[in-house]
Scaffold this active site. Structure first.
Site, PDB file in Angstrom:
ATOM      1  N   SER A  43     -10.794   0.204  -4.658  1.00 16.99           N
ATOM      2  CA  SER A  43      -9.853   1.081  -3.947  1.00 16.99           C
ATOM      3  C   SER A  43      -8.436   0.997  -4.496  1.00 16.99           C
ATOM      4  O   SER A  43      -7.640   1.903  -4.278  1.00 16.99           O
ATOM      5  CB  SER A  43      -9.842   0.742  -2.453  1.00 16.99           C
ATOM      6  OG  SER A  43      -9.507  -0.618  -2.264  1.00 16.99           O
ATOM      7  N   ASP A 349      -1.875  -0.204   4.977  1.00 15.48           N
ATOM      8  CA  ASP A 349      -2.914  -0.163   6.010  1.00 15.48           C
ATOM      9  C   ASP A 349      -3.562  -1.523   6.255  1.00 15.48           C
ATOM     10  O   ASP A 349      -4.694  -1.580   6.713  1.00 15.48           O
ATOM     11  CB  ASP A 349      -3.994   0.871   5.639  1.00 15.48           C
ATOM     12  CG  ASP A 349      -4.697   0.500   4.348  1.00 15.48           C
ATOM     13  OD1 ASP A 349      -4.359  -0.535   3.736  1.00 15.48           O
ATOM     14  OD2 ASP A 349      -5.614   1.244   3.939  1.00 15.48           O
ATOM     15  N   HIS A 352      -4.279  -2.151   1.695  1.00 19.11           N
ATOM     16  CA  HIS A 352      -3.702  -1.542   0.488  1.00 19.11           C
ATOM     17  C   HIS A 352      -2.189  -1.439   0.591  1.00 19.11           C
ATOM     18  O   HIS A 352      -1.649  -1.247   1.685  1.00 19.11           O
ATOM     19  CB  HIS A 352      -4.306  -0.149   0.289  1.00 19.11           C
ATOM     20  CG  HIS A 352      -5.794  -0.170   0.308  1.00 19.11           C
ATOM     21  ND1 HIS A 352      -6.517   0.169   1.431  1.00 19.11           N
ATOM     22  CD2 HIS A 352      -6.686  -0.532  -0.635  1.00 19.11           C
ATOM     23  CE1 HIS A 352      -7.810   0.027   1.171  1.00 19.11           C
ATOM     24  NE2 HIS A 352      -7.935  -0.409  -0.060  1.00 19.11           N
TER      25      HIS A 352
END
Ligand SMILES: *[C@@H]1O[C@H](CO)[C@@H](O)[C@H](O)[C@H]1NC(C)=O
Ligand SMILES: *[C@@H]1O[C@H](CO)[C@@H](O)[C@H](O)[C@H]1NC(C)=O
Ligand SMILES: *[C@@H]1O[C@H](CO)[C@@H](O)[C@H](O)[C@H]1NC(C)=O
Length: 385
Positions: A43, A349, A352
Site C-alpha cells: 500500500s 489513517d 499510512h
C-alpha cells in the site's frame, strides 16, 4: 548500454573522478533517460491495484491532491508519485486496473497488503493481499510477453497506443518497496524469535524476484528498505501500561523497529551481493527507515504534529473507527472523517502517512542522500559502471 554512450560516460567519469565523491561524480552525468517505471510493492506504493481487484478505497482518501479517491491509501500523492515527478514521468497506472489505464511509461504491480512471501491467508482475514512479490513478478513477465506479442506483426489490428515499446523495458526504472507486511503479519502470527529466524528466507525470496526481473531485462533497480513499522499508530493504539523500555522515547514499539532494522540490514547485504551476481544491473538501496524515523523523531522541527496523532478516522477513548468507515459511539453513528489540515499530520489513517509526510520523505531520499550508492533517482541507471 550502447558502446558510444558507455565510452562517453567513462570519459566523463574520468574528468570528475579526482575531486568528487562517488555520488557527486555520478550526479554530474546526464540524467538517465527513463522510458518508464515498473513498481512492485504494497500500500505504500499502490496506485489503484487493490481498489481495482477488491473493494475500492473511499472518501476522504485522495481529498488533498486528486480531490477524490483514486486507489491510493493516503490523502494525496505517494512517495512513488513524487518519484515519478522527480524523474519526469507520468503517474503510473495499476496493472490490475482496466479503465483508462496508460502503460506507455510502465505499470504498477503494487497492491495494498502485499507481502514478499505468500501468507496462506485470505485478504478477508488479516487484509493480506494475494498478490505477493512472486505473483507480481509473474504478472510483470506476462505483461511483458503480451506487449511483445502485440507489437509483433502477428496482430495488425492490436491497440498498442497505450502500451510501452518492447525495447524500452531495459530503459525503465524498476522500483521495489516490500517487506512491511511480512513483518506485520509476522508480529500477528509468529513469535518475535520465529519471525527473526525467518528473515533470511524472506530476504531470499526478495532476491529471487530481483533475479527474475533481471532475467526479464530489468537493469536499473531502486530498492526501498522498510520503515519503522513499530511507530505505526495502528499498533501503538493497543499498547496499555507498557513495561519500561517496551516503547522508545517517541512512543514506538522498540522490538518491532529492531526487527525492521534487522530486516533492512539483511536486505542491504543481499543487495550488495546481487550487484556481483547481476553484472549489468544498477541497484540502488534506499534507506526509507532513516528518512521516516528522522521525521518521526523531529516532527516539531519540521512543522508537523506528534507522529502518533492521526488525521483521518475517529480515535478516542479506546474507540477506533478507521478512516472512511462508519461506527457507533454511545449509540450515535460516527464517520471516521478527515482532519481540517492534513498537511500538519504525519499519519493519515494510522497506517499510512499523509501526502505531506510522503513529500517530506521524498525530499530526503530522491536526491540520493540516504542511498547506497548515494546517487539521485535521476541517475540510478549508472551505478554499475
Ligand atoms: C505457506 O504455506 C507453504 C506450504 O505449506 C509454506 O511453505 C510457507 O512457508 C507458508 N508461508 C508462510 C508465510 O507461513
Ligand atoms: C460515552 O458517553 C459517556 C457519558 O457521556 C462518556 O463518559 C464516555 O466516555 C463516552 N464513550 C465514548 C467511547 O465516547
Ligand atoms: C538532499 O536533500 C536533503 C533535504 O533537503 C538535504 O538535507 C541534503 O543535503 C540533500 N543531499 C544532496 C546530496 O543533495
Amino acid at each position: 548500454m550502447e558502446s558510444f554512450v558507455k565510452v562517453t560516460v567513462i570519459w566523463m567519469l574520468a574528468l570528475f573522478i579526482l575531486e568528487m565523491t562517488e555520488g557527486e561524480k555520478l550526479g554530474s552525468l546526464p540524467r538517465c533517460s527513463w522510458a518508464g517505471i515498473y513498481n512492485f510493492g504494497d500500500s505504500n506504493s499502490d496506485t489503484g491495484g487493490i481498489s481495482a481487484a477488491f473493494i475500492p478505497v473511499t472518501s476522504p482518501y485522495g481529498m488533498t491532491f486528486f480531490k477524490k479517491p483514486v486507489g491510493r491509501l493516503t490523502d494525496g500523492r505517494l512517495l512513488l508519485d513524487f518519484l515519478v515527478e522527480y524523474i519526469g514521468l507520468p503517474y503510473v497506472s495499476a496493472y490490475l486496473d482496466t479503465i483508462n489505464t496508460d502503460y506507455r511509461h510502465g505499470a504498477n504491480f503494487a497492491t495494498g497488503g502485499s507481502t514478499i512471501r505468500r501468507q496462506n491467508e485470505s485478504i478477508y482475514q488479516g487484509g493480506i493481499s494475494p498478490f505477493s512479490l512472486d505473483i507480481q513478478t509473474i504478472q510483470f513477465t506476462q505483461f511483458k510477453a503480451r506487449i511483445i506479442d502485440l507489437w509483433s506483426s502477428r496482430h495488425p489490428a492490436a491497440d498498442i497506443s497505450q502500451l510501452q515499446r518492447p525495447d524500452d523495458f531495459s530503459k525503465a526504472l524498476f522500483t521495489l518497496d516490500m517487506g512491511q507486511n511480512d513483518l506485520s503479519a509476522g508480529f500477528r502470527t509468529l513469535g518475535e524469535q520465529q519471525l527473526r529466524a525467518q528473515l533470511p528466507d524472506i530476504i531470499n525470496d526478495f532476491a529471487i524476484s530481483v533475479q527474475q526481473l533481471y532475467g526479464q531485462g530489468a537493469r536499473s533497480f531502486w530498492i526501498h528498505n522498510t520503515g519503522p513499522v513499530g511507530c505505526l499508530p495502528v499498533t501503538t493504539f493497543n499498547v496499555k501500561n507498557p513495561k519500561p523500555g517496551y516503547l522508545d522515547q517517541y512512543g514506538c514499539i522498540r522490538y518491532q523497529n529492531d526487527i525492521a532494522m534487522e530486516f533492512n540490514k539483511q536486505l542491504k547485504a543481499r543487495v550488495i551481493k546481487l550487484r556481483s551476481e547481476l553484472a549489468d544491473a544498477a541497484i540502488t538501496y534506499v534507506d526509507i527507515y532513516t528518512a521516516k524515523y528522522k521525521l518521526i523523531s523531529n516532527t516539531k522541527k519540521y512543522g508537523f504534529k506528534d507522529h502518533l496523532k492521526v488525521c483521518c478516522g475517529h480515535h478516542e477513548n479506546d474507540v477506533h473507527i478507521f478512516c472512511g468507515k462508519t461506527g457507533i459511539v454511545n449509540g450515535t453513528k460516527v464517520f471516521g472523517g478527515a482532519c481540517a489540515n492534513p498537511e500538519t499530520y504525519v499519519s493519515w489513517d494510522a497506517v499510512h502517512m499523509t501526502e505531506a509526510a510522503n513529500r517530506w520523505v521524498a525530499n530526503h531520499v530522491l536526491n540520493g542522500s540516504l542511498s547506497d550508492p548515494p546517487i539521485p533517482a535521476t541517475h540510478a541507471c549508472y551505478n554499475h559502471l
